[in-house]
Scaffold this motif. Structure first.
Motif: not given
Length: 307
Positions: A66-67, A114, A29-30, A69-70, A72, A74-75
């Motif tokens: 870092w992976t 990224e 996400k970031d 998705g929170g 919402s 992930h795609t």
């Protein structure tokens, strides 16, 4: 079909998901960034200089962060993981608990990187019996990349289980109040309580009264003493109302008072005979003895009347 046959059939269906993707080409996400690194280090109490300032790197143990998705998600997420969970839910294995994770670090992550990742269902165990209940261990493997380079691998294992049924517990006996600590310095006080007498120490040299009981006089240091019996009259000098935490043998809310006896010394005890929210500083109280259980009797103070 027997339970053993049912589990064998279920395992055959579950193991077919091994090797299937749970997420493909997921994107963090970031980008890796200093604020998240700082928050992590503050939470973990890690002050290593490598994680701050110019040239900082991310703590390796942040790999999974870092992976995430929170809320919402992930795609790139596949339906395989949800299908696997649905099979287990339908079979009665409705609860889940994380059990362990393993990480392998191949390259440091730096601010601005990224992150992309792929997740695969690596393994499904045969049925296991645990203290939580029977279930299956499911392990996923996530490869974390920066560009084409693998930065690390994260294996995460959960247990999907059917909560064990336990026989109902027999009712616990009524909790008892904690026992007072009785030693050679205060044994005389508790002997007095057993005889329904509230005894105050009096210095054998300067005649100062003291409470609680002590081996020597705080005024003159003398170790000589005798006792006087309190009349039982007193007033509420201060008080608190206990709401939390609850404690066995006590039913909050209740009032605990600092009682100033007519003789001038103060002691802590419960204020009874009046609602907890009616206790007031200066309220007159009178000594009485409470039979807490077959072994324990305590001095308490009954309010002389409401405001």
């Amino acid at each position: 079909m027997t339970l053993r046959e049912r589990d064998a059939t279920l395992y055959d269906r579950l193991v077919a998901y091994e090797g299937r993707a749970a997420a493909t080409a997921g994107v963090g996400k970031d980008p890796v960034n200093l604020p998240m690194i700082r928050h992590w280090c503050e939470a973990m109490g890690d002050a290593h200089p490598a994680y701050r300032g110019p040239g900082a790197v991310a703590p390796p143990t942040m790999l999974q962060a870092w992976t995430m998705g929170g809320l919402s998600g992930h795609t790139g997420r596949s339906s395989a993981y949800e299908e696997l969970f649905a099979l287990l839910d339908t079979a009665g294995y409705t609860s889940v608990v994380a059990t362990d994770c393993e990480q392998e670090y191949l390259r440091p992550l730096r601010p601005g990187d990224e992150v992309t990742f792929d997740t695969v269902i690596e393994s499904v165990s045969r049925p296991k019996t645990t203290k939580l209940g029977p279930g299956y261990f499911v392990t996923t493997r996530t490869d974390v990349r920066v560009g084409a380079e693998v930065a690390g691998t994260h294996r995460f294992r959960i247990l999907k289980y059917a909560p064990a049924t336990r026989p109902p517990k027999s009712p616990d006996p009524a909790p008892r109040r904690p026992r007072p600590v009785i030693n050679r310095d205060n044994a005389g006080f508790w002997e007095g309580v057993a005889a329904h007498r509230l005894l105050i120490q009096r210095c054998g040299d300067c005649a100062a009264l003291r409470f609680p009981w002590l081996p020597g006089c705080a005024d003159c240091g003398s170790r000589e003493w005798d006792t006087v019996e309190a009349s039982g009259a007193g007033t509420v000098f201060s008080y608190v109302v206990m709401h939390h935490p609850p404690f066995p043998a006590f039913a909050p809310p209740y009032a605990v008072g600092l009682i100033e006896l007519a003789e001038g010394v103060r002691m802590i005890s419960n204020v009874v005979g009046v609602p907890y929210d009616k206790v007031r500083i200066g309220m007159p109280v009178r000594l009485e003895f409470l039979r807490a259980d077959e072994e324990l009797e305590l001095p308490v103070f009954r309010a002389g009347g409401e405001d």
